[in-house]
Design a protein around this motif. Structure first.
Motif, PDB file in Angstrom:
ATOM      1  N   THR A  83       0.829  -1.206   0.000  1.00  0.00           N
ATOM      2  CA  THR A  83       0.000   0.000   0.000  1.00  0.00           C
ATOM      3  C   THR A  83       0.860   1.251   0.000  1.00  0.00           C
ATOM      4  OG1 THR A  83      -1.820  -1.113   1.147  1.00  0.00           O
ATOM      5  CG2 THR A  83      -1.753   1.292   1.274  1.00  0.00           C
ATOM      6  N   GLU A  84       1.916   1.255   0.807  1.00  0.00           N
ATOM      7  CA  GLU A  84       2.791   2.430   0.857  1.00  0.00           C
ATOM      8  C   GLU A  84       3.508   2.641  -0.470  1.00  0.00           C
ATOM      9  OE1 GLU A  84       2.860   4.694   3.215  1.00  0.00           O
ATOM     10  OE2 GLU A  84       1.315   3.527   4.251  1.00  0.00           O
ATOM     11  N   ILE A  85       3.897   1.558  -1.112  1.00  0.00           N
ATOM     12  CA  ILE A  85       4.542   1.670  -2.425  1.00  0.00           C
ATOM     13  C   ILE A  85       3.562   2.241  -3.449  1.00  0.00           C
ATOM     14  CG2 ILE A  85       5.550   0.360  -4.335  1.00  0.00           C
ATOM     15  CD1 ILE A  85       6.714  -1.569  -2.228  1.00  0.00           C
ATOM     16  N   GLU A 127       9.747   5.886  -9.472  1.00  0.00           N
ATOM     17  CA  GLU A 127      10.941   5.046  -9.414  1.00  0.00           C
ATOM     18  C   GLU A 127      10.740   3.984  -8.350  1.00  0.00           C
ATOM     19  OE1 GLU A 127      13.416   8.145  -6.501  1.00  0.00           O
ATOM     20  OE2 GLU A 127      13.985   7.905  -8.594  1.00  0.00           O
ATOM     21  N   ALA A 128      11.572   2.954  -8.413  1.00  0.00           N
ATOM     22  CA  ALA A 128      11.477   1.889  -7.422  1.00  0.00           C
ATOM     23  C   ALA A 128      11.857   2.418  -6.048  1.00  0.00           C
ATOM     24  CB  ALA A 128      12.398   0.741  -7.804  1.00  0.00           C
ATOM     25  N   PRO A 129      11.123   2.062  -5.007  1.00  0.00           N
ATOM     26  CA  PRO A 129      11.476   2.529  -3.656  1.00  0.00           C
ATOM     27  C   PRO A 129      12.823   1.989  -3.240  1.00  0.00           C
ATOM     28  CG  PRO A 129       9.765   0.861  -3.566  1.00  0.00           C
ATOM     29  CD  PRO A 129       9.925   1.201  -5.004  1.00  0.00           C
ATOM     30  N   ALA A 130      13.587   2.808  -2.557  1.00  0.00           N
ATOM     31  CA  ALA A 130      14.920   2.409  -2.130  1.00  0.00           C
ATOM     32  C   ALA A 130      14.885   1.559  -0.866  1.00  0.00           C
ATOM     33  CB  ALA A 130      15.771   3.648  -1.891  1.00  0.00           C
ATOM     34  N   GLU A 131      13.765   1.625  -0.139  1.00  0.00           N
ATOM     35  CA  GLU A 131      13.637   0.860   1.102  1.00  0.00           C
ATOM     36  C   GLU A 131      12.190   0.514   1.331  1.00  0.00           C
ATOM     37  OE1 GLU A 131      15.061   3.349   4.204  1.00  0.00           O
ATOM     38  OE2 GLU A 131      13.582   4.928   3.866  1.00  0.00           O
TER      39      GLU A 131
END
Length: 268
Positions: free
Chosen positions: A247-249, A260-264
């Motif tokens: 959900t956060e992503i 962009e892809a999340p770093a963490e």
């Protein structure tokens, strides 16, 4: 004849008053027609402004279940203040994916007619393929601000093949279309994503519905395997719409910063 006699029996003052009312009514009707004909329709050229997010439309997967997506939609509404609507799949959600893409196209058209500055689409499972069809066939390349797909069998799923083999004739149209190598998927594979359309495709390594799980990988999209970002996350296919990390992503992907892809891991 009676109307003529009635009109002739009115005083000049009464006739003038009724004529004025009639003119005013006609004017209102004309204005309404002009306003309706000038309603903003879904664009057929250009791309939406990334800084002007509008409503979010969520597309259900195979079978049309809406429960899990309703949870995600509510989270989107709470976190962003934006409208988020879960669509109702055509038929029972197992019919022609092309017809389901037409349902999405109609919802997008309605959103733009109501003044939306843009539209974002979240497609879950087969709903991701529906979103891909909409972009490729229904003008979504000019209408989508961003697209997010969750566990979408872009290259098919072995489960569809197995289902058709185990129960001959028991694989509905969408099931046939989701088998690897189907004519529909081969056609989509020949259509690259439109340049400049931000698209996030997210999947889980624990997916036992879309096999192999990385069937969700899509050329031209930001491709993310959940466990690459959140190691050890146990989410399976059915958990994707409600998993907190996912959900956060999704919320980040629906923002205005470059996709962009999340770093963490973003789970709160």
């Amino acid at each position: 004849m009676r109307i003529t006699a009635w009109w002739g029996g009115l005083s000049p003052r009464r006739r003038l008053m009724l004529s004025s009312v009639a003119v005013a009514v006609v004017a209102v009707v004309v204005v309404a027609v002009i306003a309706t004909s000038g309603a903003k329709a879904a664009p057929d050229s250009g791309t939406p402004d990334q800084d002007k997010p509008g409503p979010v439309l969520l597309v259900p997967g195979y079978g049309g279940g809406r429960g899990a997506l309703e949870i995600l939609a509510e989270r989107i509404r709470q976190a962003t203040g934006r409208s988020a609507e879960v669509l109702t799949a055509a038929g029972d959600g197992t019919g022609d994916l092309v017809e389901q893409a037409a349902v999405l196209a109609e919802a997008v058209e309605k959103a733009y007619e109501q003044g939306a500055p843009s539209v974002d689409v979240v497609g879950y499972s087969a709903g991701g393929v529906v979103a891909r069809l909409w972009v490729g066939r229904e003008g979504g390349d000019h209408q989508a601000r961003r697209v997010v797909t969750l566990g979408a069998p872009m290259h098919g799923t072995g489960l569809a093949t197995a289902g058709g083999a185990l129960v001959p004739g028991g694989c509905p149209t969408a099931c046939v279309q989701l088998a690897p190598g189907s004519s529909l998927l081969q056609e989509l594979a020949k259509q690259p994503l439109p340049p400049g359309l931000p698209w996030l495709s997210l999947w889980t390594e624990n997916d036992e519905t879309v096999t192999p799980p990385d069937s969700a990988r899509l050329d031209g999209a930001v491709n993310v395997e959940l466990q690459d970002v959140c190691p050890g996350n146990p989410a399976g296919h059915g958990d994707l719409p409600t998993d907190p990390a996912v959900t956060e992503i999704v919320l980040q992907a629906l923002g205005t910063t470059p996709l962009e892809a999340p770093a963490e891991c973003l789970s709160s």
